[in-house]
Design a protein around this motif. Structure first.
Motif, PDB file in Angstrom:
ATOM      1  N   GLY A 160       0.802  -1.210   0.000  1.00 55.17           N
ATOM      2  CA  GLY A 160       0.000   0.000   0.000  1.00 55.17           C
ATOM      3  C   GLY A 160       0.833   1.258   0.000  1.00 55.17           C
ATOM      4  N   MET A 161       0.192   2.376   0.399  1.00 56.01           N
ATOM      5  CA  MET A 161       0.843   3.675   0.383  1.00 56.01           C
ATOM      6  C   MET A 161       0.132   4.603   1.355  1.00 56.01           C
ATOM      7  SD  MET A 161      -0.583   4.747  -3.372  1.00 56.01           S
ATOM      8  CE  MET A 161       0.343   6.265  -3.425  1.00 56.01           C
ATOM      9  N   ASN A 162       0.739   5.765   1.594  1.00 58.62           N
ATOM     10  CA  ASN A 162       0.081   6.758   2.434  1.00 58.62           C
ATOM     11  C   ASN A 162       0.197   8.140   1.811  1.00 58.62           C
ATOM     12  OD1 ASN A 162       2.610   7.897   3.160  1.00 58.62           O
ATOM     13  ND2 ASN A 162       2.793   6.548   4.936  1.00 58.62           N
ATOM     14  N   THR A 163      -0.476   9.105   2.392  1.00 55.29           N
ATOM     15  CA  THR A 163      -0.486  10.454   1.834  1.00 55.29           C
ATOM     16  C   THR A 163       0.751  11.252   2.240  1.00 55.29           C
ATOM     17  OG1 THR A 163      -1.924  11.123   3.683  1.00 55.29           O
ATOM     18  CG2 THR A 163      -2.987  10.640   1.578  1.00 55.29           C
ATOM     19  N   ARG A 164       1.721  10.585   2.897  1.00 57.41           N
ATOM     20  CA  ARG A 164       3.007  11.216   3.181  1.00 57.41           C
ATOM     21  C   ARG A 164       4.049  10.862   2.125  1.00 57.41           C
ATOM     22  NH1 ARG A 164       2.812   8.100   7.464  1.00 57.41           N
ATOM     23  NH2 ARG A 164       0.775   8.377   8.413  1.00 57.41           N
ATOM     24  N   GLY A 165       3.602  10.271   1.012  1.00 51.76           N
ATOM     25  CA  GLY A 165       4.522   9.958  -0.080  1.00 51.76           C
ATOM     26  C   GLY A 165       5.305   8.681   0.096  1.00 51.76           C
ATOM     27  N   LEU A 166       4.799   7.775   0.933  1.00 50.81           N
ATOM     28  CA  LEU A 166       5.495   6.517   1.217  1.00 50.81           C
ATOM     29  C   LEU A 166       4.714   5.352   0.623  1.00 50.81           C
ATOM     30  CD1 LEU A 166       7.807   5.094   2.881  1.00 50.81           C
ATOM     31  CD2 LEU A 166       6.124   4.879   4.722  1.00 50.81           C
ATOM     32  N   GLY A 167       5.408   4.444  -0.062  1.00 47.73           N
ATOM     33  CA  GLY A 167       4.788   3.245  -0.618  1.00 47.73           C
ATOM     34  C   GLY A 167       5.464   1.993  -0.109  1.00 47.73           C
ATOM     35  N   LEU A 168       4.739   0.881  -0.123  1.00 46.52           N
ATOM     36  CA  LEU A 168       5.261  -0.388   0.380  1.00 46.52           C
ATOM     37  C   LEU A 168       4.778  -1.533  -0.513  1.00 46.52           C
ATOM     38  CD1 LEU A 168       5.404  -1.565   4.063  1.00 46.52           C
ATOM     39  CD2 LEU A 168       4.424  -3.072   2.336  1.00 46.52           C
ATOM     40  N   LEU A 169       5.713  -2.346  -0.975  1.00 47.59           N
ATOM     41  CA  LEU A 169       5.418  -3.594  -1.680  1.00 47.59           C
ATOM     42  C   LEU A 169       5.875  -4.751  -0.797  1.00 47.59           C
ATOM     43  CD1 LEU A 169       6.580  -2.624  -5.298  1.00 47.59           C
ATOM     44  CD2 LEU A 169       4.301  -2.407  -4.299  1.00 47.59           C
ATOM     45  N   PHE A 170       5.248  -5.926  -0.961  1.00 45.29           N
ATOM     46  CA  PHE A 170       5.309  -6.964   0.074  1.00 45.29           C
ATOM     47  C   PHE A 170       5.488  -8.322  -0.601  1.00 45.29           C
ATOM     48  CE2 PHE A 170       3.216  -9.909   2.976  1.00 45.29           C
ATOM     49  CZ  PHE A 170       3.359  -9.376   4.261  1.00 45.29           C
ATOM     50  N   THR A 171       6.591  -9.026  -0.293  1.00 46.26           N
ATOM     51  CA  THR A 171       6.768 -10.388  -0.812  1.00 46.26           C
ATOM     52  C   THR A 171       7.220 -11.306   0.319  1.00 46.26           C
ATOM     53  OG1 THR A 171       9.133 -10.414  -1.439  1.00 46.26           O
ATOM     54  CG2 THR A 171       7.610  -9.331  -2.968  1.00 46.26           C
ATOM     55  N   ILE A 172       6.756 -12.543   0.283  1.00 45.14           N
ATOM     56  CA  ILE A 172       7.097 -13.493   1.338  1.00 45.14           C
ATOM     57  C   ILE A 172       8.536 -13.994   1.169  1.00 45.14           C
ATOM     58  CG2 ILE A 172       6.409 -15.646   0.174  1.00 45.14           C
ATOM     59  CD1 ILE A 172       4.984 -16.410   2.821  1.00 45.14           C
ATOM     60  N   LEU A 173       9.176 -14.291   2.298  1.00 47.78           N
ATOM     61  CA  LEU A 173      10.495 -14.913   2.335  1.00 47.78           C
ATOM     62  C   LEU A 173      10.426 -16.115   3.267  1.00 47.78           C
ATOM     63  CD1 LEU A 173      12.680 -11.672   2.776  1.00 47.78           C
ATOM     64  CD2 LEU A 173      12.253 -12.912   0.652  1.00 47.78           C
ATOM     65  N   HIS A 174      11.441 -16.979   3.184  1.00 49.40           N
ATOM     66  CA  HIS A 174      11.464 -18.162   4.048  1.00 49.40           C
ATOM     67  C   HIS A 174      12.858 -18.330   4.644  1.00 49.40           C
ATOM     68  CE1 HIS A 174       8.035 -19.170   1.261  1.00 49.40           C
ATOM     69  NE2 HIS A 174       7.502 -19.293   2.455  1.00 49.40           N
ATOM     70  N   HIS A 175      12.904 -18.347   5.971  1.00 46.72           N
ATOM     71  CA  HIS A 175      14.154 -18.449   6.723  1.00 46.72           C
ATOM     72  C   HIS A 175      14.105 -19.707   7.575  1.00 46.72           C
ATOM     73  CE1 HIS A 175      17.143 -17.326   9.831  1.00 46.72           C
ATOM     74  NE2 HIS A 175      17.629 -16.466   8.952  1.00 46.72           N
ATOM     75  N   LEU A 326      -3.477 -13.173  -8.089  1.00 44.69           N
ATOM     76  CA  LEU A 326      -4.813 -12.705  -7.750  1.00 44.69           C
ATOM     77  C   LEU A 326      -4.989 -11.212  -8.000  1.00 44.69           C
ATOM     78  CD1 LEU A 326      -5.443 -14.682  -4.423  1.00 44.69           C
ATOM     79  CD2 LEU A 326      -5.969 -15.340  -6.767  1.00 44.69           C
ATOM     80  N   ALA A 327      -3.890 -10.463  -7.964  1.00 44.41           N
ATOM     81  CA  ALA A 327      -3.993  -9.024  -8.195  1.00 44.41           C
ATOM     82  C   ALA A 327      -2.620  -8.503  -8.613  1.00 44.41           C
ATOM     83  CB  ALA A 327      -4.444  -8.301  -6.929  1.00 44.41           C
ATOM     84  N   THR A 328      -2.633  -7.374  -9.309  1.00 45.27           N
ATOM     85  CA  THR A 328      -1.412  -6.634  -9.620  1.00 45.27           C
ATOM     86  C   THR A 328      -1.583  -5.232  -9.067  1.00 45.27           C
ATOM     87  OG1 THR A 328      -1.098  -7.934 -11.631  1.00 45.27           O
ATOM     88  CG2 THR A 328       0.160  -5.898 -11.433  1.00 45.27           C
ATOM     89  N   ILE A 329      -0.578  -4.754  -8.362  1.00 46.19           N
ATOM     90  CA  ILE A 329      -0.661  -3.496  -7.629  1.00 46.19           C
ATOM     91  C   ILE A 329       0.344  -2.513  -8.205  1.00 46.19           C
ATOM     92  CG2 ILE A 329      -0.423  -2.424  -5.351  1.00 46.19           C
ATOM     93  CD1 ILE A 329      -0.653  -5.573  -4.442  1.00 46.19           C
ATOM     94  N   SER A 330      -0.105  -1.310  -8.510  1.00 51.34           N
ATOM     95  CA  SER A 330       0.790  -0.225  -8.920  1.00 51.34           C
ATOM     96  C   SER A 330       0.527   0.969  -8.017  1.00 51.34           C
ATOM     97  CB  SER A 330       0.505   0.159 -10.387  1.00 51.34           C
ATOM     98  OG  SER A 330       1.297   1.257 -10.773  1.00 51.34           O
ATOM     99  N   LEU A 331       1.599   1.562  -7.487  1.00 50.57           N
ATOM    100  CA  LEU A 331       1.487   2.667  -6.547  1.00 50.57           C
ATOM    101  C   LEU A 331       1.750   3.992  -7.275  1.00 50.57           C
ATOM    102  CD1 LEU A 331       3.465   1.222  -3.491  1.00 50.57           C
ATOM    103  CD2 LEU A 331       1.029   0.935  -4.062  1.00 50.57           C
TER     104      LEU A 331
END
Length: 335
Positions: A160-175, A326-331
């Motif tokens: 997602g993103m916020n109105t302070r100009g910050l965006g976040l993309l999210f992918t799973i990792l495995h440790h 399931l979805a493609t996200i562009s910020l």
């Protein structure tokens, strides 16, 4: 298709309660879907215990989200521990030693020429059974700013993103150390980073402070109207790790660690080397420079690895336990 819900409540419990009432049936479906998965892995699985732990961990890390989750449970007529459990679905699946494979591919491109905002695009690949369980949620906050996130019904946040100009993309990792208890859920970390981060450095600091028991990459981008920046926080038990864009401003993350320290305990490439292929394909196709989001989406429209492709589809037969994009996200950080 985009499913957008705009909350109007700024007080966390009231906002969650309103959301829960408006989406009661879809939240119940999300809970039912995960409970089915968990029972398939362990017929004796009790979701209430990890759910209670998740709520407690959230309370210690982001109290406003614990209140929102309790309000959501009230509005939907569910036990709050079930909302806690689905918000910790990554941690629960790790504790159950589910044979998860990588999912999601993310690209951030900094375009310094012309002082343009960053391009930030990802696929969201997850189990096909949850194809109808997601939406875009616009969340007004008490400080007057807004967070917008694409998430599953009942889960507080994801990309997602916020109105302070910050965006976040999210992918799973495995440790190798994933699954030992229920720490701060990675979905809670993502949402808290967007809600509380005043700038990209502060957001990275928030994500880095979380005591996690599952792994994920939080790929942060920022735009102040003149300059862009990006950094990945690789959250993992004992973490975090950090990754910066390459010299050309390109940051591509799939489902393996890029920081060399946690990479020593990465369990993903051996099991699912498609994560290496997907990252290589995107890196090579975008190495000449990124014009816009459409170029990245075109690069992601590849089925070369079959059901492990950049764009993946369930194989014929019962698709519920198969992955799909399931979805493609562009910020759009400029607006």
């Amino acid at each position: 298709m985009t499913r957008l819900y705009r909350s109007t409540e700024t007080e966390p419990y009231a906002r969650g309660e309103d959301f829960g009432r408006a989406h009661a049936s879809r939240i119940a479906a999300t809970v039912a879907g995960y409970r089915t998965m968990w029972r398939d892995l362990d017929p004796a699985h009790d979701p209430f215990a990890p759910g209670e732990l998740a709520l407690a961990a959230t309370e210690g890390f982001a109290p406003h989200l614990a209140a929102e989750m309790r309000g959501m449970a009230s509005g939907a007529g569910l036990d709050p521990r079930l909302i806690g459990a689905i918000n910790a679905r990554t941690e629960v699946l790790g504790a159950l030693r589910a044979p998860l494979r990588g999912e999601c591919s993310a690209v951030i491109a900094l375009r310094e020429r012309g002082n343009l905002p960053p391009v930030a695009v990802q696929t969201w690949d997850w189990y096909h059974r949850f194809r109808d369980s997601w939406l875009v949620w616009e969340i007004p906050l008490e400080d007057g700013t807004t967070t917008r996130t694409m998430t599953e019904c009942g889960i507080v946040g994801k990309a997602g993103m916020n109105t302070r100009g910050l965006g976040l993309l999210f992918t799973i990792l495995h440790h190798a150390d994933d699954g030992n208890g229920i720490g701060v859920p990675v979905h809670v970390i993502a949402r808290a980073t967007l809600d509380l981060g005043t700038n990209i450095a502060h957001a990275a600091q928030i994500a880095a402070a979380a005591m996690a028991t599952a792994s994920t990459s939080l790929n942060l981008s920022a735009w102040d109207g003149m300059r862009a920046a990006a950094i990945t926080v690789e959250v993992h038990p004992g973490g975090p790790g950090f990754v910066l864009p390459d010299a050309a401003g390109l940051l591509v993350h799939t489902n393996h660690f890029l920081d060399p320290r946690p990479a020593l305990s990465d369990t993903e490439p051996k099991k699912n080397p498609d994560t290496l292929l997907r990252r290589d394909m995107l890196t090579r196709q975008l190495a000449g420079g990124v014009r816009d989001a459409a170029q990245v989406i075109e690069a992601m429209d590849s089925h070369m690895c079959g059901d492990s492709g950049l764009c993946c589809h369930p194989l014929p037969g019962d698709p519920d336990d198969q992955y799909a994009t399931l979805a493609t996200i562009s910020l759009n950080l400029a607006n």
